[in-house]
Design an enzyme around this catalytic site. Structure first.
Site, PDB file in Angstrom:
ATOM      1  N   ASP A 105     -38.072  16.511  65.384  1.00  0.00           N
ATOM      2  CA  ASP A 105     -36.921  15.817  65.643  1.00  0.00           C
ATOM      3  C   ASP A 105     -36.647  16.407  66.961  1.00  0.00           C
ATOM      4  O   ASP A 105     -36.902  15.991  67.917  1.00  0.00           O
ATOM      5  CB  ASP A 105     -35.767  16.388  64.221  1.00  0.00           C
ATOM      6  CG  ASP A 105     -34.461  15.618  64.365  1.00  0.00           C
ATOM      7  OD1 ASP A 105     -34.305  14.427  64.659  1.00  0.00           O
ATOM      8  OD2 ASP A 105     -33.604  16.369  64.208  1.00  0.00           O
ATOM      9  N   LYS A 133     -39.374  11.683  65.606  1.00  0.00           N
ATOM     10  CA  LYS A 133     -38.171  11.186  66.172  1.00  0.00           C
ATOM     11  C   LYS A 133     -37.851  11.384  67.687  1.00  0.00           C
ATOM     12  O   LYS A 133     -37.233  12.039  68.096  1.00  0.00           O
ATOM     13  CB  LYS A 133     -36.998  11.746  65.384  1.00  0.00           C
ATOM     14  CG  LYS A 133     -36.492  11.083  64.275  1.00  0.00           C
ATOM     15  CD  LYS A 133     -35.297  11.355  63.815  1.00  0.00           C
ATOM     16  CE  LYS A 133     -35.417  12.343  62.541  1.00  0.00           C
ATOM     17  NZ  LYS A 133     -33.752  12.665  61.888  1.00  0.00           N
ATOM     18  N   ASP A 161     -35.055  16.533  52.760  1.00  0.00           N
ATOM     19  CA  ASP A 161     -33.877  16.280  52.044  1.00  0.00           C
ATOM     20  C   ASP A 161     -32.636  15.933  52.684  1.00  0.00           C
ATOM     21  O   ASP A 161     -32.450  16.029  53.807  1.00  0.00           O
ATOM     22  CB  ASP A 161     -33.797  17.749  51.422  1.00  0.00           C
ATOM     23  CG  ASP A 161     -33.211  18.792  52.496  1.00  0.00           C
ATOM     24  OD1 ASP A 161     -33.897  18.857  53.543  1.00  0.00           O
ATOM     25  OD2 ASP A 161     -32.265  19.320  52.079  1.00  0.00           O
ATOM     26  N   ARG A 167     -36.244  14.952  47.946  1.00  0.00           N
ATOM     27  CA  ARG A 167     -37.408  15.481  48.586  1.00  0.00           C
ATOM     28  C   ARG A 167     -38.584  14.879  47.701  1.00  0.00           C
ATOM     29  O   ARG A 167     -39.729  14.534  48.110  1.00  0.00           O
ATOM     30  CB  ARG A 167     -37.621  17.016  48.262  1.00  0.00           C
ATOM     31  CG  ARG A 167     -36.619  17.845  49.240  1.00  0.00           C
ATOM     32  CD  ARG A 167     -37.283  19.250  49.271  1.00  0.00           C
ATOM     33  NE  ARG A 167     -36.262  20.200  49.743  1.00  0.00           N
ATOM     34  CZ  ARG A 167     -36.110  20.596  51.053  1.00  0.00           C
ATOM     35  NH1 ARG A 167     -36.579  19.812  52.125  1.00  0.00           N
ATOM     36  NH2 ARG A 167     -34.892  21.295  51.609  1.00  0.00           N
TER      37      ARG A 167
HETATM   38  P1  IMP Z   1     -36.458  20.043  64.652  1.00  0.00           P
HETATM   39  O1  IMP Z   1     -35.055  19.519  64.967  1.00  0.00           O
HETATM   40  O2  IMP Z   1     -37.606  19.352  65.272  1.00  0.00           O
HETATM   41  O3  IMP Z   1     -36.261  21.522  65.003  1.00  0.00           O
HETATM   42  O4  IMP Z   1     -36.552  19.795  63.123  1.00  0.00           O
HETATM   43  C1  IMP Z   1     -36.150  20.959  62.195  1.00  0.00           C
HETATM   44  C2  IMP Z   1     -36.299  20.437  60.765  1.00  0.00           C
HETATM   45  O5  IMP Z   1     -34.929  19.625  60.582  1.00  0.00           O
HETATM   46  C3  IMP Z   1     -37.305  19.666  60.185  1.00  0.00           C
HETATM   47  O6  IMP Z   1     -38.628  20.283  60.025  1.00  0.00           O
HETATM   48  C4  IMP Z   1     -36.560  19.020  59.117  1.00  0.00           C
HETATM   49  O7  IMP Z   1     -36.591  20.046  58.108  1.00  0.00           O
HETATM   50  C5  IMP Z   1     -34.996  18.901  59.630  1.00  0.00           C
HETATM   51  N1  IMP Z   1     -35.014  17.455  59.859  1.00  0.00           N
HETATM   52  C6  IMP Z   1     -34.835  16.868  61.073  1.00  0.00           C
HETATM   53  N2  IMP Z   1     -34.626  15.794  60.867  1.00  0.00           N
HETATM   54  C7  IMP Z   1     -34.432  15.218  59.515  1.00  0.00           C
HETATM   55  C8  IMP Z   1     -34.121  14.156  59.196  1.00  0.00           C
HETATM   56  O8  IMP Z   1     -33.867  13.000  59.250  1.00  0.00           O
HETATM   57  N3  IMP Z   1     -33.941  14.132  57.758  1.00  0.00           N
HETATM   58  C9  IMP Z   1     -34.050  15.371  56.759  1.00  0.00           C
HETATM   59  N4  IMP Z   1     -34.554  16.784  57.530  1.00  0.00           N
HETATM   60  C10 IMP Z   1     -34.421  16.758  58.933  1.00  0.00           C
HETATM   61 MG    MG Z   2     -34.485  20.387  55.760  1.00  0.00          MG
END
Ligand code: IMP
Ligand code: MG
Length: 183
Positions: A105, A133, A161, A167
Site C-alpha cells: 500500500d 496499490k 481485514d 479476512r
Molecule cells: P503499507 O501501507 O504498505 O505499509 O501497508 C501496511 C498494511 O496495511 C498491509 O500489509 C495491510 O495489512 C494493511 N492494508 C493496507 N491497505 C489495506 C486495505 O486496503 N485493506 C486492508 N488492509 C490494508
Molecule cells: Mg491489517
C-alpha cells in the site's frame, strides 16, 4: 448475517486469485531452484496468501512468520512508524528470504522491514505481494513478484481485514460505504 452482503464490488475473484497464485508459485519455483528459500509472512493479513502460495511452490522451502505493527492511525490508515511485535524464529544467514505480503500500500511497513532483515546477512531479500496499490505509495519500494494492481480503495478479503473482519472472504472486494459509518 452473511458477510458477503457487506461487499459492494468484487475486485478480484476466487478464480483469478487461484490462477495468479499458481503462476507466482511456478515462477518462484524456477527462480529459487537450488536456493535456500525462506518464505516470510507478515501476520495476520498475509496468512491466506501464504497458505496458498506455499502449496504452489514445488521446490523445498521453509516458512516463518512475524508480526509488525504501526503506531497510531485508524483502522483504515497507518502511520509512519513500524515496530516488530513478534520476530522471526529463523536465522537468515545465507538464506534467500521472500517476504509474502497481502498488499503493498504506502510501502511504509516494508521500507522499514526490508533493511532490518538485510542486516541479518541473508543472501537475498525480495517481496511477493498479491495486491499492489501503486497510487498510495509513499516510498520507492516495489514488489519483485506481484499479483494484481488494485485502485486506491480500502479492500477486504483474502486475508485483508476491516476491524479484524472479512479476512475469511475468499475473494477481494470493496465494502459498502455504510459499513464505515462512524469512522
Ligand atoms: P503499507 O501501507 O504498505 O505499509 O501497508 C501496511 C498494511 O496495511 C498491509 O500489509 C495491510 O495489512 C494493511 N492494508 C493496507 N491497505 C489495506 C486495505 O486496503 N485493506 C486492508 N488492509 C490494508
Ligand atoms: Mg491489517
Amino acid at each position: 448475517m452473511d458477510m458477503r452482503d457487506d461487499i459492494q464490488t468484487v475486485l478480484v475473484t476466487e478464480e483469478q486469485l487461484k490462477a495468479k497464485v499458481a503462476e507466482l508459485g511456478a515462477q518462484i519455483s524456477r527462480d529459487y531452484a537450488g536456493k535456500d528459500l525462506l518464505l516470510v509472512s507478515i501476520l495476520k493479513g498475509a496468512v491466506v496468501f501464504m497458505a496458498d502460495l506455499m502449496r504452489a511452490v514445488t521446490i523445498h522451502c521453509s516458512i516463518d512468520f512475524m508480526v509488525v505493527s504501526s503506531y497510531g492511525g485508524t483502522n483504515t490508515q497507518t502511520t509512519g512508524l513500524v515496530k516488530i511485535v513478534k520476530d522471526l524464529d529463523a536465522d537468515l544467514t545465507g538464506r534467500d528470504v521472500l517476504i509474502v505480503e497481502d498488499v503493498l500500500d504506502t510501502g511504509v511497513t516494508l521500507s522499514h522491514l526490508v533493511p532490518m532483515l538485510k542486516m541479518r546477512n541473508p543472501n537475498s531479500v525480495r517481496i511477493c505481494a498479491i495486491l499492489d496499490k501503486p497510487a498510495r505509495r509513499k516510498t520507492d519500494i516495489t514488489a519483485d513478484y506481484r499479483g494484481f494492481e488494485v485502485p486506491d480503495a480500502f479492500v477486504v478479503g483474502y486475508g485483508l481485514d476491516y476491524d479484524e473482519k472479512y479476512r475469511n472472504l475468499p475473494y477481494v472486494g470493496v465494502l459498502k460505504p455504510e459499513i464505515y459509518e462512524g469512522e
